[in-house]
Design an enzyme around this catalytic site. Structure first.
Site, PDB file in Angstrom:
ATOM      1  N   ASP A 115      82.949  -7.421 -13.809  1.00  0.00           N
ATOM      2  CA  ASP A 115      82.924  -8.072 -15.122  1.00  0.00           C
ATOM      3  C   ASP A 115      84.333  -8.252 -15.675  1.00  0.00           C
ATOM      4  OD1 ASP A 115      81.700  -9.224 -17.292  1.00  0.00           O
ATOM      5  OD2 ASP A 115      81.161  -7.336 -18.250  1.00  0.00           O
ATOM      6  N   HIS A 138      87.886 -16.264 -12.101  1.00  0.00           N
ATOM      7  CA  HIS A 138      87.018 -15.990 -10.955  1.00  0.00           C
ATOM      8  C   HIS A 138      87.824 -15.989  -9.652  1.00  0.00           C
ATOM      9  CE1 HIS A 138      83.574 -16.029 -13.504  1.00  0.00           C
ATOM     10  NE2 HIS A 138      83.673 -17.313 -13.803  1.00  0.00           N
ATOM     11  N   LEU A 191      81.485  -1.247   7.463  1.00  0.00           N
ATOM     12  CA  LEU A 191      81.041  -1.325   6.078  1.00  0.00           C
ATOM     13  C   LEU A 191      80.089  -2.503   5.941  1.00  0.00           C
ATOM     14  CD1 LEU A 191      82.922  -0.825   2.781  1.00  0.00           C
ATOM     15  CD2 LEU A 191      81.850  -3.042   3.153  1.00  0.00           C
TER      16      LEU A 191
END
Length: 249
Positions: A26, A43, A137
């Site tokens: 956020d 972004h 991962l």
């Protein structure tokens, strides 16, 4: 530098590393606004930071990382911002997937591929197929994702498969979620100081620890990720139980 080729780490060993971490990334828009930039620039900066945080997650031993990239509610944002986010996803898939593959990252998509342009949908599927055998991962990208919509989707699949009501339990429901086969998140991190889940992993995060940082996502650093993990290691996770009585009075 490859994560395993580093020298002595400047970070003291962590007491306990969460197996699965979710991040609500956020603050991109506020980061851009404070700099007089369009929201899409925030972004882009967030994607650049994701690369750094992902490397740190591998180094610290996290096995599953789920990032909240685009919610089902985000379609209601201005069209220029939505198209900018889709363009960023397209660029990431085109440019970043080979490096993710080299680092042993398995890419998975959480959410619906509906409303995503066909060409972009195909890129998503190809990226998942290309990295499916990697196991260092697992990176879950929640894009066009909503926690409630995920549960509804699971229920519809259960009904379509003819599962009897007396056969439905928590384990069965979990097996129909987008995260089927993965451990529930141990830790949810949210940046920018907000204190809510915002429809993120609402089923899976039932017993997750929550950590919030006032830092906006593009500035959330490796040091801050380490602090979140260190804080997690000091939590007393009871899962609704009470602690064992001390042997000493």
């Amino acid at each position: 530098m490859h994560p395993d080729s580093r020298g002595t780490s400047p970070y003291p060993p962590l007491e306990r590393v969460p197996q699965h971490v979710g991040i609500i990334m956020d603050g991109n828009g506020r980061w851009a606004r404070r700099r007089g930039l369009p929201r899409v620039a925030g972004h882009r900066a967030g994607v650049e930071n994701l690369r750094r945080v992902l490397r740190a997650a591998v180094e610290f031993g996290i096995r599953y990382l789920t990032i909240y990239a685009f919610s089902t509610e985000n379609w209601g944002r201005p069209e220029a911002e939505v198209q900018g986010l889709l363009s960023i996803l397209r660029r990431v898939l085109d440019q970043e997937v080979p490096e993710l593959h080299e680092r042993g990252v398995q890419l998975r998509h959480l959410g619906s591929l509906e409303r995503i342009p066909p060409g972009l949908e195909q890129r998503v599927r190809e990226a998942m197929e290309f990295t499916k055998d990697n196991d260092r991962l697992v990176l879950n990208v929640a894009f066009n994702y909503g926690g409630r919509a995920e549960i509804v989707h699971a229920i519809r699949r259960l009904v379509a498969d003819g599962v009897a009501s007396n056969e439905i339990d928590e384990a069965r429901v979990s097996s129909y979620l987008y995260t089927a086969g993965q451990p529930d998140p141990d830790l949810i991190i949210r940046t920018s100081g907000e204190m809510r889940l915002s429809n993120f992993l609402v089923w899976q995060a039932a017993y997750a620890e929550f950590y919030t940082s006032p830092t906006l996502w593009p500035d959330f650093s490796k040091d801050e990720l380490y602090e979140a993990l260190k804080d997690f290691g000091q939590r007393d996770r009871r899962f609704g139980l009470v602690p064992e009585p001390s042997a000493n009075p």
